[in-house]
Write an enzyme that holds these catalytic residues in place. Structure first.
Site, PDB file in Angstrom:
ATOM      1  N   PHE A  37       0.813  -1.226   0.000  1.00  0.00           N
ATOM      2  CA  PHE A  37       0.000   0.000   0.000  1.00  0.00           C
ATOM      3  C   PHE A  37       0.839   1.265   0.000  1.00  0.00           C
ATOM      4  O   PHE A  37       0.355   2.338  -0.323  1.00  0.00           O
ATOM      5  CB  PHE A  37      -0.988  -0.002   1.189  1.00  0.00           C
ATOM      6  CG  PHE A  37      -0.474   0.680   2.425  1.00  0.00           C
ATOM      7  CD1 PHE A  37       0.272  -0.008   3.370  1.00  0.00           C
ATOM      8  CD2 PHE A  37      -0.749   2.018   2.639  1.00  0.00           C
ATOM      9  CE1 PHE A  37       0.739   0.642   4.500  1.00  0.00           C
ATOM     10  CE2 PHE A  37      -0.277   2.671   3.775  1.00  0.00           C
ATOM     11  CZ  PHE A  37       0.468   1.981   4.705  1.00  0.00           C
ATOM     12  N   LYS A  38       2.118   1.148   0.342  1.00  0.00           N
ATOM     13  CA  LYS A  38       2.987   2.316   0.355  1.00  0.00           C
ATOM     14  C   LYS A  38       3.040   3.007  -1.009  1.00  0.00           C
ATOM     15  O   LYS A  38       3.278   4.196  -1.108  1.00  0.00           O
ATOM     16  CB  LYS A  38       4.410   1.932   0.772  1.00  0.00           C
ATOM     17  CG  LYS A  38       4.540   1.172   2.082  1.00  0.00           C
ATOM     18  CD  LYS A  38       4.161   2.007   3.283  1.00  0.00           C
ATOM     19  CE  LYS A  38       4.689   1.450   4.603  1.00  0.00           C
ATOM     20  NZ  LYS A  38       4.092   0.196   5.015  1.00  0.00           N
ATOM     21  N   ASP A  39       2.779   2.232  -2.083  1.00  0.00           N
ATOM     22  CA  ASP A  39       2.775   2.823  -3.428  1.00  0.00           C
ATOM     23  C   ASP A  39       1.690   3.891  -3.579  1.00  0.00           C
ATOM     24  O   ASP A  39       1.822   4.792  -4.389  1.00  0.00           O
ATOM     25  CB  ASP A  39       2.515   1.748  -4.489  1.00  0.00           C
ATOM     26  CG  ASP A  39       3.691   0.801  -4.656  1.00  0.00           C
ATOM     27  OD1 ASP A  39       4.846   1.254  -4.555  1.00  0.00           O
ATOM     28  OD2 ASP A  39       3.450  -0.397  -4.890  1.00  0.00           O
ATOM     29  N   LEU A  89       3.544   6.830  -2.165  1.00  0.00           N
ATOM     30  CA  LEU A  89       4.901   7.091  -2.644  1.00  0.00           C
ATOM     31  C   LEU A  89       4.985   7.230  -4.158  1.00  0.00           C
ATOM     32  O   LEU A  89       6.009   7.656  -4.682  1.00  0.00           O
ATOM     33  CB  LEU A  89       5.855   6.023  -2.119  1.00  0.00           C
ATOM     34  CG  LEU A  89       6.210   6.287  -0.648  1.00  0.00           C
ATOM     35  CD1 LEU A  89       6.810   5.061   0.001  1.00  0.00           C
ATOM     36  CD2 LEU A  89       7.148   7.476  -0.531  1.00  0.00           C
TER      37      LEU A  89
END
Ligand SMILES: *Cc1c(COP(=O)(O)O)cnc(C)c1O
Length: 493
Positions: free
Chosen positions: A109-111, A114
């Site tokens: 989920f960091k995408d 980011l």
């Protein structure tokens, strides 16, 4: 509206200044002076695609970005890097809605944040006429590192240094990072755990001598961790989007409250859900799910945060955290935005590893529920969900799903619930397959990925295929005490 520091209310910054700085000089986190209300009705939001929802949510937080600037950032972020046009699909299984946040380039989920942060940051640098090269310093528990590397790789005017706990991340997570080729990237293993990495990175941000030396050489630090408001704001969007989708599909009525359950580590993702709720999204409970490192579960019981406990390495490594940085933003609100009170609590955390907000806890307590699930619970959940529905979830999502089951059992709450699905099971294939059947434990990691693909009937993501053949280009490992030197060596000062 402006941004201030949780440790010094005299600070007043624009959104772009806060994004560019990352962390306040006093060690505090930037917070908006108020949480804006949703500017469109839920009905209108239900007709929007992901990008339009993101724009609607983000424009009020990033108030000094022009419409053109913000839309351009959004267009560059949420494009074909994602393997589905929906960007964040909702999948129903056993009556619960899994919000799949792992369709970006690095399959976690960091995408979601980011892939846009580098654009928000370079736009901020332009707006504020900064001529310095931006050095992104990042501590990672596994997923932020690769997502940040992918976001900043090759972005002119930036370089990125990632510190990860050597031995504290999954094989796939490590390979994803150490095979990053672009010359503006550097990946360094640290002989310590995630909290060690994060604390040291925060210390470097606050090292004024280092900052001066860097400025003289034409560099400026910023952060890609969720302490940067530019990480948090994009994350609010997907909760609003999920609500809109449920409404559009007739799964809920206009204004019906939902629960949101989030597998939590640094408290960034669930804080974004809290912001969404406080913008006016109809939310009943925010369920904060922890793994064995259940410092937040204990905190939500009675308002005492105590990190003095064993750091446990689990099968959900991205949640192996005892100092949840973003909680500071909530604590600040609990104190009635009292910067001095908050600062003193954070000093207690640093010196004694503990603080208590028992007296002012009521303000947020009703909005949150803390739960936790150990490996026995979460592995059983992976297995039973797969056997009943064929749907395979990753180990972090499983902590949330098993915690949610415990919550329902304890309360009988029938509110419709969205679970944040934070990683693709392919990123943690070993643990996932071991949960489904222990016989798989003996297979090698890449073999397990092939088996998972057949089991889940899902194609192997490109992110995995890439690392099968890519050479390792980063092999530096340092002691915690040498992290500063590693940074200085990298930028040549
Ligand atoms: C980072 C991460 C989490 C924890 O999110 P926070 O915002 O740090 O609370 C959970 N699951 C996965 C897969 C992650 O990468």
């Amino acid at each position: 509206m402006f941004y201030t520091s949780t440790r010094d209310n005299s600070i007043k910054l624009t959104a772009s200044e806060a994004v560019l700085k990352g962390l306040s000089d006093d060690g505090g986190l930037f917070v908006p002076s108020e949480i804006p209300s949703l500017s469109k009705s839920l009905k209108e939001i239900s007709e929007m695609d992901y990008k339009e929802t993101a724009y609607t949510v983000m424009k009020d937080f990033l108030f000094d970005y022009t419409e053109e600037e913000l839309r351009s950032c959004i267009d560059k972020a949420y494009d074909a890097k994602f393997d589905t046009e929906e960007i964040a699909p909702l999948v129903e299984a056993e009556g619960v809605y899994y919000l799949e946040l792992f369709h970006g380039k690095t399959i976690a989920f960091k995408d979601m944040a980011l892939s846009i942060l580098p654009h928000l940051l370079t736009t901020a640098a332009r707006k504020n006429k900064s001529d310095k090269e931006i050095v992104i310093l990042t501590a990672t528990s596994g997923d932020t590192g690769k997502a940040a590397l992918a976001g900043f790789a090759g972005v002119p005017g930036t370089r990125i240094i990632v510190f990860y706990p050597k031995g504290g991340v999954s094989k796939v997570q490590e390979l994803q990072m150490v095979t990053q080729k672009e010359s503006n990237t550097k990946v360094i293993g640290v002989k310590g755990n995630f909290d060690d990495c994060q604390s040291k990175v925060k210390e470097l941000f606050n090292d004024s001598a280092l900052k001066e030396q860097m400025a003289a050489a034409g560099f400026q630090f910023s952060s890609a961790n969720s302490i940067n408001i530019g990480r948090l704001v994009p994350q609010i969007a997907y909760y609003v989007y999920a609500y809109g989708k449920l409404l559009k599909e007739g799964r809920i009525t206009d204004g019906e409250k939902i629960n949101i359950c989030v597998p939590t580590g640094n408290f960034g993702n669930i804080l974004a859900a809290f912001y969404a709720k406080n913008m006016g999204l109809p939310v009943n409970k925010l369920i904060c799910a922890s793994n064995d490192n259940k410092v937040l579960f204990d905190f939500f019981k009675e308002g005492v945060y105590d990190k003095n406990r064993e750091f446990i390495l689990t099968d959900s490594p991205s949640m192996d955290i005892l100092i949840s940085s973003n909680l500071e933003r909530l604590i600040y609100l609990c104190t009635g935005c009292d910067d001095k009170a908050n600062k003193s609590l954070m000093e207690h955390l640093k010196t004694d590893g503990v603080y208590s907000i028992k007296e002012s806890f009521g303000k947020v307590k009703d909005q949150f529920v803390g739960e936790y699930a150990d490996w026995a619970d979460s592995s059983a959940k992976i297995k039973s969900l797969y056997e009943k529905t064929g749907y395979v979830i990753d180990t972090h999502t499983a902590v949330a799903a098993a915690s949610y089951d415990k919550y329902v059992k304890a309360t009988g709450d029938t509110t419709k619930t969205v679970i944040a699905s934070t990683a693709s099971p392919f990123k943690f294939a070993r643990s996932v397959m071991k949960a489904i059947d222990p016989v798989y434990a003996k297979e090698d990691d890449f073999k397990l990925i092939d088996i998972l693909s057949k089991t889940a009937n899902v194609e192997i993501p490109a992110a995995i295929n890439e690392i099968r053949t890519s050479p390792v280009v980063h092999d530096t490992v340092v002691e915690i005490s040498d992290m500063k030197k590693a940074v200085m060596d990298n930028i040549g000062i």
